[in-house]
Design an enzyme around this catalytic site. Structure first.
Site, PDB file in Angstrom:
ATOM      1  N   VAL A 266      55.082  17.543  24.104  1.00 21.72           N
ATOM      2  CA  VAL A 266      55.505  18.924  23.878  1.00 21.72           C
ATOM      3  C   VAL A 266      56.456  19.069  22.693  1.00 21.72           C
ATOM      4  O   VAL A 266      56.846  20.179  22.340  1.00 21.72           O
ATOM      5  CB  VAL A 266      56.189  19.521  25.127  1.00 21.72           C
ATOM      6  CG1 VAL A 266      55.220  19.576  26.291  1.00 21.72           C
ATOM      7  CG2 VAL A 266      57.435  18.745  25.519  1.00 21.72           C
ATOM      8  N   GLY A 267      56.848  17.970  22.060  1.00 23.99           N
ATOM      9  CA  GLY A 267      57.944  18.028  21.096  1.00 23.99           C
ATOM     10  C   GLY A 267      57.607  18.650  19.759  1.00 23.99           C
ATOM     11  O   GLY A 267      58.493  19.138  19.065  1.00 23.99           O
ATOM     12  N   GLU A 268      56.347  18.613  19.371  1.00 23.70           N
ATOM     13  CA  GLU A 268      56.043  19.002  18.004  1.00 23.70           C
ATOM     14  C   GLU A 268      55.155  20.227  17.862  1.00 23.70           C
ATOM     15  O   GLU A 268      55.216  20.932  16.863  1.00 23.70           O
ATOM     16  CB  GLU A 268      55.435  17.797  17.264  1.00 23.70           C
ATOM     17  CG  GLU A 268      56.529  16.809  16.930  1.00 23.70           C
ATOM     18  CD  GLU A 268      56.041  15.410  16.606  1.00 23.70           C
ATOM     19  OE1 GLU A 268      56.041  15.060  15.436  1.00 23.70           O
ATOM     20  OE2 GLU A 268      55.684  14.668  17.535  1.00 23.70           O
TER      21      GLU A 268
ATOM     22  N   GLY B 260      67.127  14.665  22.713  1.00 23.65           N
ATOM     23  CA  GLY B 260      67.247  16.085  23.019  1.00 23.65           C
ATOM     24  C   GLY B 260      66.006  16.623  23.695  1.00 23.65           C
ATOM     25  O   GLY B 260      65.919  17.795  24.054  1.00 23.65           O
TER      26      GLY B 260
ATOM     27  N   GLN C  91      61.732  22.622  24.352  1.00 24.54           N
ATOM     28  CA  GLN C  91      61.058  21.928  23.251  1.00 24.54           C
ATOM     29  C   GLN C  91      60.157  22.879  22.475  1.00 24.54           C
ATOM     30  O   GLN C  91      60.139  22.878  21.248  1.00 24.54           O
ATOM     31  CB  GLN C  91      60.222  20.774  23.801  1.00 24.54           C
ATOM     32  CG  GLN C  91      61.045  19.606  24.282  1.00 24.54           C
ATOM     33  CD  GLN C  91      61.603  18.845  23.103  1.00 24.54           C
ATOM     34  OE1 GLN C  91      60.904  18.146  22.398  1.00 24.54           O
ATOM     35  NE2 GLN C  91      62.873  19.010  22.852  1.00 24.54           N
TER      36      GLN C  91
ATOM     37  N   GLY D  60      56.590  10.142  23.621  1.00 21.08           N
ATOM     38  CA  GLY D  60      57.567   9.437  24.432  1.00 21.08           C
ATOM     39  C   GLY D  60      57.315   9.500  25.924  1.00 21.08           C
ATOM     40  O   GLY D  60      57.101   8.464  26.575  1.00 21.08           O
TER      41      GLY D  60
END
Ligand code: FES
Ligand code: FES
Lengths: 696, 172
Positions: free
Chosen positions: A660-662, A467, A595, A509
């Site tokens: 940028v995901g967390e 996602g 995100q 990632g």
């Protein structure tokens, strides 16, 4: 980068390449492959938290028409490697937590599988259990290291002496509850052994196809090449799908009984509360010693958490305090209580999310004590170099995030007095908190590029898009690395038939896989030039050191929140949130914004709603579904804004980008709690912030 | 016990035999390989399984297939272009989801899209919601109304802001 076309693809706000497949629902998730003659797995979960399975009566289940096999600890195959006890499925009669697999049924239909599972009679010899975390738990111990492989305890200077002489001391304990990831797609595996029983295919919902292959191959004693994991579409994970879990092993064991036939196993929402990880509850004592102007002299962060007795997971909640602010005297500690509880694991920003809630709440309390504006207080404690290593920062932009965020939010002129603004029945306040997230890179990912008869570059890497927008971002990166337009590049991901890729975790990632794409493009051009013949191909491996050594690399951010608390009911509404971040170069602004927003929503959800309640008598999560484990819904989210500082991190690797995901979930809960304090004057030091806590 | 029923799924007549315990969702996903509607909770708590049943949005995990013999089911895969004919262009609501990035993992998305299509019809028919101030006036779908009416569809990825923007555009 090799050559870049006149219009680079990186930096463009492309819509997701798989968008149409997702909005129509035609993108296949793990359960949804059209396989011939599938069978269905119905698991039986332990109903005691500790003890032994004394007898399993399978007669009634076996008599049910349509039942193909019943697996129990007595008849299950012996696995090759069960050193990791999470994967020692049905290997003994021991029960180590409530909700552990103790038997399973394979049947022709899902209805029969479920009914038959209910007909398996399991008798237990029950032992006393302990599922309750306390600050002074008698079995607290110091882990060898904490998640990400860093030390459990650190100390600099003499924090005790510094606290004893400090003009202002904040000494507070903050608590966060057990929380569950709850991705919308339940953890699912469809296992299929070929007729000869030598090869296993798993259609899996995972953040890492290759990591699952290695784990499962090890457990079954297979050459990894004999295990294929397919996972091009994944319905969220937020960490819980970052490794294999027991259900992968159980599905593969069950499928072995029926070679040539796929066995489908989707956990129910309820089963996910004991089998796929969770965020440990935390008890965090923060001590800040400062002068009257709020300049820190000492910071102490003592963390108490739980782990399971059968497998250790140590969430690194105190690690953020090692580098966040300047202070000559500092100590951080982590202690774990081993409980008869399920195994905790990654949940979005493990460590930083609960740790920064505590630290940033304490900083707000210090600002209040000193009469210093909370933004200004943070500026005063800005460290020139990383206090934990002495290394220079690669791109520390906290000050800019705070200053520019404050400007955009309209922070200035804020009346610091708590509980002083009322609009009708609502008490109104604003709060701020810093965010940070380390730049993580996993080395060793490999990408392959093949020039096709169709005159397009076919790029393969076993990466996962949970996602995040990875498929689109990787296509952009590959296009630039090859110096070709997007229309000439096709990227495939999510399959161990593609080259090895690292896990989608730690916001690593895009950077880690992108480095492999850049390397592969270099090799491809070196070997085949700018005008390759169809069929030309090359592989490249991401370097060991993608990031420049010698620099301390973190993303930073600032959250600004307006909260309204109802004066009579304590109901909390958050009409406005702004997150301003610094993450180096942004590959795709559209998906990156999503995100950030998604992280902030989960942070809001953590602040106000999320809490898994364990029944001490039975050891299970009582609110184990989405009606009772509340997450933020549409009606809870308004006025949300996320943005970032333009720029790139020269030391972060070939892309100049960090993850940028967390970071969006880091600090959010503190900003909400600080805003609620400003609104009401009530300081709540445990999450979630429920209405009753604001009623006096 | 088994029963044979007929469902019209995305415009196509399908005859199938189901266990009388089979939910409409499982009938679609396990029996008919119509996997556009998703299973997030199986208990009516998340909205991922939302389909249009005879034109209205329902949670297909809470419906028994045998109770809907002869029904017309539209999933997100069969919305067509919105003019009644399946196939061809994306439905405007689905298109707006793509344009506004109203999803991330995509697992809640077919349910969100079907729910939005059903919700827009409800609003057009004048159905009020908890957020409707004036029950006599025609419904005007401001953001608060959209959020209230879509709150049965959870999105763990937290795409809410973009979903509301997509629906706002599609509602115009
Ligand atoms: S699957 Fe039907 S509401 Fe969740
Ligand atoms: S897009 Fe992932 S749950 Fe909504």
């Amino acid at each position: 980068m090799t050559t870049t076309p006149s219009t680079p693809s990186v930096g463009r706000p492309l819509t997701r390449l798989e968008g149409e497949a997702k909005v129509t629902g035609l993108a296949p998730y793990a359960y949804e492959y059209a396989l011939t003659d599938p069978l269905y797995l119905g698991p039986v979960l332990s109903t005691v938290a500790r003890g032994r399975v004394s007898a399993v009566d399978t007669a009634r289940a076996e008599e049910l028409p349509g039942v193909r096999a019943v697996l129990t600890p007595a008849n299950a195959e012996r696995l090759a490697d069960t050193e990791d006890r999470e994967f020692a499925v049905l290997q003994s009669d021991e029960v180590s937590f409530r909700g552990q697999f103790v038997a399973a049924v394979v049947a022709d239909t899902p209805e029969t599988a479920r009914e038959a599972a209910g007909l398996v009679d399991v008798a237990y010899e029950t032992l006393a259990h302990d599922v309750t975390l306390t600050a002074d738990h008698p079995r607290l111990y110091r882990p060898e290291e904490v998640n990400t492989g860093v030390e459990a305890d650190t100390e600099q200077g003499d924090p005790d002496a510094a606290l004893a002489r400090a003009a202002v001391v904040v000494d507070r304990t903050y608590r966060t509850p057990m929380e569950h990831n709850n991705p919308m797609e339940p953890h699912t595996t469809v296992a299929l052994w070929d007729e000869g029983g030598g090869r296993l295919t798993l259609y899996d919902s995972t953040q890492g196809a290759h990591p699952v292959r290695h784990t499962v191959a090890g457990v079954f004693g297979l050459d990894p090449e004999r295990v294929r994991v397919v996972a091009p579409y994944v319905g969220g994970g937020f960490g819980s799908k970052g490794s294999a879990h027991a259900h992968n092993v159980l599905a593969a064991m069950a499928a072995r009984a029926v070679p040539g036939r796929p066995v489908k196993f989707a956990l129910t929402r309820q089963q996910m509360f004991s089998l796929v990880g969770y965020r440990t509850p935390t008890i965090q004592r923060l001590r800040l010693g400062a002068d009257r102007d709020g300049r820190l002299d000492a910071v102490v962060h003592d963390v108490v958490e739980q782990t399971s007795k059968i497998k250790e997971f140590a969430e690194q909640s105190g690690v953020c305090t090692r580098m966040m602010y300047a202070a000559p005297h500092r100590r951080t500690t982590h202690r774990l209580a081993p409980l008869d509880a399920p195994i905790p694991f990654w949940m979005r920003a493990p460590g930083e999310a609960p740790g920064m809630y505590a630290l940033e709440s304490a900083m707000d309390e210090l600002a209040h004590e000193c009469g210093v504006d909370p933004v200004e207080l943070r500026l005063r404690n800005e460290p020139p170099v990383d206090p934990s290593t002495g290394e220079p920062w690669s791109d520390r932009a906290l000050v800019r995030c705070l200053r520019e965020g404050a400007e955009r939010f309209g922070w200035h002129g804020r009346d610091p007095a708590p509980g002083a603004r009322r609009e009708g029945d609502w008490l109104v306040g604003t709060g701020v908190a810093s965010a940070m997230y380390p730049h993580m890179v996993n080395p060793g990912s490999v990408a392959e590029i093949r020039y096709g008869e169709d005159r397009r570059y076919h790029v393969g890497i076993g990466a996962a898009d949970i996602g995040t927008g990875a498929l689109t971002a990787l296509t952009q990166i590959a296009a630039d690395a090859l110096g070709r337009p997007l229309s000439e590049v096709v990227v495939s991901i999510g399959d161990t038939d593609l080259p090895e890729a690292s896990v989608a975790g730690g916001s690593s990632g895009t950077t880690s896989w992108g480095a492999a794409l850049v390397a592969a493009a270099r090799v491809f051009r070196a070997e085949h030039g700018e005008a390759p013949a169809p069929g030309a191909s090359a592989r490249g491996t991401a370097p060991e050191d993608t990031a420049t050594p010698g620099y301390s690399q973190y993303s930073f951010g600032a959250h600004f929140v307006e909260a309204r608390v109802h004066a009579d009911t304590g109901e909390i509404r958050v009409p406005r949130m702004l997150g301003l971040f610094s993450v180096g170069r942004v590959v795709n602004p559209r998906t990156a914004r999503s995100q950030f927003l998604g992280g902030m929503v989960m942070g809001l959800s953590m602040a106000l709603y999320e809490q898994s309640v364990v029944d001490p008598a039975f050891g299970h999560v009582v609110n184990h579904d989405l009606a009772q484990y509340h997450v933020a819904v549409h009606a809870d989210v308004s006025g949300l804004e996320a943005d970032w500082l333009e720029g790139e991190d020269p030391h972060a690797g070939p892309l100049g980008s960090r993850g940028v995901g967390e970071i969006g979930i880091v600090g959010t809960a503190a900003a909400v709690a600080n805003a609620c304090h400003h609104a009401t004057g009530v300081r709540v030091r445990n999450l979630p912030l429920t209405p009753d806590l604001f009623l006096r | 016990m088994d029963a044979t029923i007929t469902l019209r799924v995305d415009g196509e007549e399908r005859r199938l035999t189901v266990d009388t315990r089979t939910t409409l969702l499982d009938a679609l996903r396990d029996r008919l390989e119509a996997t556009s509607p998703k299973k997030g909770c199986d208990h009516g708590q998340c909205g991922a399984c939302t389909v249009l049943l005879d034109g209205r949005r329902i949670l297909s995990c809470l419906a028994l297939a045998v109770a809907h013999d002869g029904a017309d089911v539209t999933t997100a895969a069969g919305l067509g272009s919105g003019d009644g004919a399946p196939g061809g262009e994306l439905h405007p609501v689905a298109r707006a989801f793509v344009d506004h990035d109203g999803f991330q993992c995509g697992y809640c998305t077919p349910g969100q899209v079907c729910s939005a299509v059903g919700m827009l019809r409800e609003a057009e028919a004048g159905w009020p919601s908890h957020a409707t101030a004036d029950l006599d006036a025609p419904v005007s779908l401001d953001d608060e109304e959209i959020r209230e009416r879509m709150s049965g569809n959870l999105c763990r990825c937290g795409a809410y802001t973009n979903i509301v923007a997509a629906i706002r555009e599609a509602a115009r």
